[in-house]
Design a protein around this motif. Structure first.
Motif, PDB file in Angstrom:
ATOM      1  N   VAL A 268     -77.776 -41.421 -13.797  1.00 21.36           N
ATOM      2  CA  VAL A 268     -77.606 -39.858 -13.137  1.00 21.36           C
ATOM      3  C   VAL A 268     -78.796 -39.315 -13.363  1.00 21.36           C
ATOM      4  N   GLU A 269     -79.342 -38.987 -12.188  1.00 17.85           N
ATOM      5  CA  GLU A 269     -80.676 -37.907 -12.293  1.00 17.85           C
ATOM      6  C   GLU A 269     -80.599 -37.300 -11.125  1.00 17.85           C
ATOM      7  N   GLU A 270     -81.453 -36.114 -11.419  1.00 19.34           N
ATOM      8  CA  GLU A 270     -81.556 -34.966 -10.231  1.00 19.34           C
ATOM      9  C   GLU A 270     -82.600 -35.284  -9.313  1.00 19.34           C
ATOM     10  N   GLY A 271     -83.505 -36.235  -9.650  1.00 18.86           N
ATOM     11  CA  GLY A 271     -84.552 -36.418  -8.726  1.00 18.86           C
ATOM     12  C   GLY A 271     -83.952 -37.329  -7.307  1.00 18.86           C
ATOM     13  N   THR A 274     -84.174 -42.632  -3.927  1.00 18.84           N
ATOM     14  CA  THR A 274     -85.336 -43.936  -3.898  1.00 18.84           C
ATOM     15  C   THR A 274     -86.597 -44.104  -4.806  1.00 18.84           C
ATOM     16  N   LEU A 275     -86.533 -45.083  -5.409  1.00 22.78           N
ATOM     17  CA  LEU A 275     -87.503 -45.221  -6.484  1.00 22.78           C
ATOM     18  C   LEU A 275     -87.544 -44.354  -7.397  1.00 22.78           C
ATOM     19  N   GLY A 276     -86.447 -43.828  -8.023  1.00 23.42           N
ATOM     20  CA  GLY A 276     -86.339 -42.960  -9.080  1.00 23.42           C
ATOM     21  C   GLY A 276     -86.199 -43.474 -10.408  1.00 23.42           C
ATOM     22  N   TRP A 277     -86.095 -42.689 -11.387  1.00 21.33           N
ATOM     23  CA  TRP A 277     -85.904 -43.207 -12.758  1.00 21.33           C
ATOM     24  C   TRP A 277     -84.614 -44.328 -12.742  1.00 21.33           C
ATOM     25  N   GLY A 278     -83.670 -44.033 -12.259  1.00 23.57           N
ATOM     26  CA  GLY A 278     -82.529 -44.876 -12.224  1.00 23.57           C
ATOM     27  C   GLY A 278     -82.817 -46.213 -11.925  1.00 23.57           C
ATOM     28  N   ALA A 279     -83.760 -46.369 -10.861  1.00 22.47           N
ATOM     29  CA  ALA A 279     -84.072 -47.457 -10.087  1.00 22.47           C
ATOM     30  C   ALA A 279     -84.835 -48.643 -11.186  1.00 22.47           C
ATOM     31  N   ARG A 295     -74.430 -48.705 -10.428  1.00 23.54           N
ATOM     32  CA  ARG A 295     -74.513 -47.403  -9.538  1.00 23.54           C
ATOM     33  C   ARG A 295     -75.653 -46.379 -10.098  1.00 23.54           C
ATOM     34  N   ARG A 296     -75.965 -45.752  -8.821  1.00 27.87           N
ATOM     35  CA  ARG A 296     -77.027 -44.903  -9.175  1.00 27.87           C
ATOM     36  C   ARG A 296     -76.479 -43.453  -8.608  1.00 27.87           C
ATOM     37  N   VAL A 297     -76.421 -42.456  -9.331  1.00 22.99           N
ATOM     38  CA  VAL A 297     -76.192 -41.172  -8.761  1.00 22.99           C
ATOM     39  C   VAL A 297     -77.606 -40.279  -8.706  1.00 22.99           C
ATOM     40  N   ALA A 298     -77.735 -39.830  -7.870  1.00 28.28           N
ATOM     41  CA  ALA A 298     -79.206 -39.118  -7.990  1.00 28.28           C
ATOM     42  C   ALA A 298     -78.949 -38.069  -6.604  1.00 28.28           C
ATOM     43  N   ALA A 299     -80.228 -37.364  -6.281  1.00 26.45           N
ATOM     44  CA  ALA A 299     -80.021 -36.372  -5.297  1.00 26.45           C
ATOM     45  C   ALA A 299     -80.396 -37.252  -4.030  1.00 26.45           C
ATOM     46  N   ARG A 300     -79.991 -36.717  -2.833  1.00 29.17           N
ATOM     47  CA  ARG A 300     -80.185 -37.444  -1.688  1.00 29.17           C
ATOM     48  C   ARG A 300     -81.665 -37.460  -1.268  1.00 29.17           C
ATOM     49  N   ASP A 301     -82.055 -38.279  -0.302  1.00 33.87           N
ATOM     50  CA  ASP A 301     -83.350 -38.353  -0.039  1.00 33.87           C
ATOM     51  C   ASP A 301     -83.903 -37.228   0.832  1.00 33.87           C
ATOM     52  N   LEU A 302     -83.627 -36.144   0.658  1.00 35.11           N
ATOM     53  CA  LEU A 302     -84.003 -35.033   1.559  1.00 35.11           C
ATOM     54  C   LEU A 302     -84.432 -33.643   0.683  1.00 35.11           C
ATOM     55  N   PRO A 303     -85.368 -32.932   1.206  1.00 35.26           N
ATOM     56  CA  PRO A 303     -85.682 -31.529   0.704  1.00 35.26           C
ATOM     57  C   PRO A 303     -84.526 -30.845   0.138  1.00 35.26           C
ATOM     58  N   LEU A 315     -78.073 -32.051  -3.989  1.00 36.11           N
ATOM     59  CA  LEU A 315     -78.122 -32.598  -5.412  1.00 36.11           C
ATOM     60  C   LEU A 315     -76.658 -33.130  -6.039  1.00 36.11           C
ATOM     61  N   PRO A 316     -76.984 -34.008  -7.040  1.00 41.78           N
ATOM     62  CA  PRO A 316     -75.525 -34.699  -7.780  1.00 41.78           C
ATOM     63  C   PRO A 316     -74.740 -33.616  -8.107  1.00 41.78           C
ATOM     64  N   GLN A 317     -73.639 -33.833  -8.076  1.00 39.80           N
ATOM     65  CA  GLN A 317     -72.499 -32.971  -8.791  1.00 39.80           C
ATOM     66  C   GLN A 317     -71.781 -34.093  -9.776  1.00 39.80           C
ATOM     67  N   VAL A 318     -70.645 -33.343 -10.417  1.00 38.76           N
ATOM     68  CA  VAL A 318     -69.849 -33.758 -11.486  1.00 38.76           C
ATOM     69  C   VAL A 318     -68.977 -34.944 -10.799  1.00 38.76           C
ATOM     70  N   ALA A 319     -68.588 -34.285  -9.370  1.00 39.53           N
ATOM     71  CA  ALA A 319     -67.714 -35.338  -8.606  1.00 39.53           C
ATOM     72  C   ALA A 319     -67.825 -36.617  -8.164  1.00 39.53           C
ATOM     73  N   ASP A 320     -69.526 -36.507  -8.022  1.00 36.62           N
ATOM     74  CA  ASP A 320     -70.312 -37.941  -7.590  1.00 36.62           C
ATOM     75  C   ASP A 320     -70.102 -38.861  -8.719  1.00 36.62           C
ATOM     76  N   ILE A 321     -70.416 -38.188  -9.784  1.00 36.00           N
ATOM     77  CA  ILE A 321     -70.416 -39.087 -11.035  1.00 36.00           C
ATOM     78  C   ILE A 321     -69.334 -39.664 -11.215  1.00 36.00           C
TER      79      ILE A 321
END
Lengths: 328, 311
Positions: A268-271, A274-279, A295-303, A315-321
């Motif tokens: 779980v991360e907020e970045g 793609t190619l994030g900490w979780g990866a 499984r990875r929960v992170a922000a969508r690849d969008l501004p 951004l990732p939410q509790v429900a996503d996790i």
């Protein structure tokens, strides 16, 4: 009640008090403003010669800090919004982080760059990001992130004491959070372990055998914790929660110990995903632990959008996790 | 030994060192790249004849001449052997073979290969020396090409605001790699510094004594605590930017040789002194290059490989 902000602010006060080599520099640091997020509040009143307010010149702030560190001072630089770390990238990658190794260990660059990161405050695309992933794996650089667990101020002091450059990532929403203690409030059902010196990790163990392992850092531990409670109460799914404060270099030993039990990893991360900490965490976990599902929960690849519903959707939410944990 | 002899000998050391390097590259004994200082020797030699041995230097990609001249101003003297070893990638090099031509560190001398990025670092060093009241000044070397980099102007602003003991040496050799200054630099070079209230000493010369004289004044200004200064030296680079990337005409390359700092300074020495300098430099370099050539290469140890996987 001590908040993360209080803890960081007190740490800076005590560091400046105990070490005359310690300088703080950055934009708008002077009292009565005391910095955009008030982490440096009071410092310029007590130590006016060693708190340097700067022009809007992030590259020069970092370069100056690097030069100061090379020549015997201990600078702590503040980058007002973590989004602006793009402006210090050359100074960090090609100068501060490189010098010690490139100069054959003949020099040291003991500096700390503090950078408030993260969204969920409606600041929009350029003042809400979590860009620390761009600096993970840069040789010679440490990336450290406090959470509400443990002692964020002690973590900052450890970063200041380090002989190498440290990027210290502070999620903005952490500042007002109270420090969490084991056995209190919603942590009452979990056993807390910690280890790792000087940048500790924390392991929260549920009251029953865990089905999966959740790995996270920083503010997103708040979301992961809420999700773990919901999973436990409503779905009888128990999680080991691994909270790191040292993001880079990667040292995932405590995670592997949990994964050999659960064989299921959720990062779980907020970045952005793609190619994030979780990866990187997932890749290393798969290399080390057999039969692993990830499984990875992170922000969508969008501004990050300004509008609150859009920001929430990005951004990732509790429900996503919760959903990701139930998808194993 | 006259001052004029010492100036000549150090310029000759740089010239012969760089010529040797180019020869070694052409025979394949050296790999990678290099940026020679041939033609610009008077700049570094003039400047380091008026600095203190413990002053701090941040140099750039074209750093060999700065390094050898800085060394000549130090009690230890120039060390072409360890520079040669570094260029050959040997464990005995200035930084153990890790940095190579553009990235060296020795005593208070540092260099890096990023245009402009070194200037804020030099400003921070100057701040540290000022705060610690060391009396040292910091010299940072930039070129006409650096004038395109934004970090430079952020740093000039800081240096002026904080009255830092920083001397910015701008060597305008009129080409950024292959791009002539007319295509890359608008307006006035001196005006860039003047805009920040930074005093400028500017010379269009390859005469080491004229450069020495201007440098003496600029260094004194900075050391006195009057804040940063700039020394702009319009010079000529006789050889390619690095290797084999010279697009200038043969006529131009011939014409600029009239500004050879060695030829300009040579008449101030007797023929016997010139011969003595040549013999001394020749022996020093022969020993330096042969010793470096027989030195061992470095090995990657576990400790070094895992710099970023352990703390």
């Amino acid at each position: 009640m001590t908040t993360v902000l209080d803890s960081l602010n007190s740490a800076l006060h005590s560091a400046m008090e105990s070490d005359p080599r310690l300088y703080v520099l950055g934009e708008d640091l002077l009292d009565p403003y005391g910095g955009a997020f008030k982490v440096t509040r009071g410092l310029s009143t007590r130590f006016p010669e060693r708190v340097l307010t700067t022009p809007i010149s992030e590259a020069a702030i970092l370069g100056a800090a690097t030069g100061m560190a090379l020549r015997g001072l201990r600078p702590v630089a503040e980058i007002m919004f973590g989004d602006f770390v793009t402006l210090i990238a050359d100074q960090v990658v090609n100068h501060a982080a490189k010098f010690r190794w490139m100069y054959n260990d003949q020099v040291r660059v003991p500096l700390v760059v503090r950078a408030p990161m993260g969204g969920r405050r409606g600041y929009g695309p350029t003042h809400s990001q979590s860009l620390e992933k761009m600096f993970l794996g840069v040789p010679g650089l440490k990336v450290i992130a406090p959470s509400a667990l443990g002692d964020p101020g002690a973590l900052l002091l450890a970063a200041i004491a380090d002989e190498d450059p440290v990027l210290f990532v502070e999620h903005k929403l952490l500042y007002t959070r109270p420090l969490l203690q084991a056995g209190q409030g919603d942590l009452a059902d979990f056993a807390l372990e910690s280890g790792g010196d000087p940048f500790p990790y924390f392991v929260l163990r549920p009251p029953a055998p865990p089905r999966l392992t959740v790995a996270t850092y920083g503010y997103n531990f708040e979301l992961a914790r809420a999700a773990a409670l919901e999973l436990m109460m409503e779905h009888e799914i128990f999680c080991d929660l691994l909270v790191f404060s040292q993001l880079s270099p990667f040292d995932l030993t405590p995670l592997f110990a949990s994964l050999t039990q659960t064989r299921r990893l959720l990062t779980v991360e907020e970045g952005t995903l793609t190619l994030g900490w979780g990866a990187e965490v997932a890749a290393r976990a798969v290399e080390t632990v057999s039969g692993l599902q990830v499984r990875r929960v992170a922000a969508r690849d969008l501004p990050i959008a300004n509008s609150r519903p859009l920001e929430d959707a990005i951004l990732p939410q509790v429900a996503d996790i919760v959903a990701a944990a139930r998808s194993f | 030994m006259t001052d004029n002899f010492a100036l000549y000998r150090t310029m000759l050391l740089i010239r012969r060192f760089e010529e040797r390097l180019l020869a070694e590259f052409s025979t394949g004994k050296l790999v990678g790249t290099t940026h020679t200082y041939i033609g610009q020797e008077a700049d570094a030699v003039g400047i380091f004849s008026v600095t203190d041995p413990d002053d701090i230097v941040f140099s750039n990609h074209r750093c060999h001449g700065h390094f050898l001249a800085y060394g000549a101003s130090s009690p230890q003297g120039s060390d072409p052997y360890r520079l040669a070893a570094e260029l050959m990638g040997k464990a005995t090099g200035l930084v153990g073979g890790r940095g190579g031509s553009q990235h060296i560190q020795w005593r208070n001398f540092y260099s890096n290969g990023i245009q402009g990025g070194i200037v804020p670092v030099a400003a921070g060093m100057a701040l540290a020396e000022k705060e610690q009241q060391s009396g040292k000044i910091v010299l940072v070397f930039i070129g006409d090409g650096t004038l395109g980099e934004g970090a430079l102007y952020e740093s000039l602003n800081l240096a002026a605001l904080w009255r830092l003991p920083l001397l910015v040496v701008l060597e305008n050799n009129r080409y950024a790699q292959t791009t002539p200054v007319e295509l890359a630099v608008a307006g006035s070079m001196a005006g860039r510094f003047a805009a920040f209230g930074i005093p400028v000493w500017e010379r269009e010369t390859s005469d080491v004594l004229e450069i020495q004289s201007a440098a003496r004044e600029a260094v004194a200004h900075v050391r006195f605590g009057a804040g940063p200064a700039a020394l702009i030296l319009h010079t000529y680079r006789f050889m390619a930017h690095s290797k084999g990337d010279d697009t200038r005409s043969p006529e131009e390359l011939t014409r600029i040789r009239q500004f050879d700092p060695l030829t300009i300074h040579a008449p101030r020495l007797s023929p016997a002194e010139r011969d003595a300098a040549e013999a001394e430099v020749s022996a020093l370099l022969a020993e330096a290059f042969s010793r470096a050539a027989s030195d061992p290469f470095p090995a990657l140890t576990t400790d070094h490989r895992t710099l970023n996987t352990e703390h």
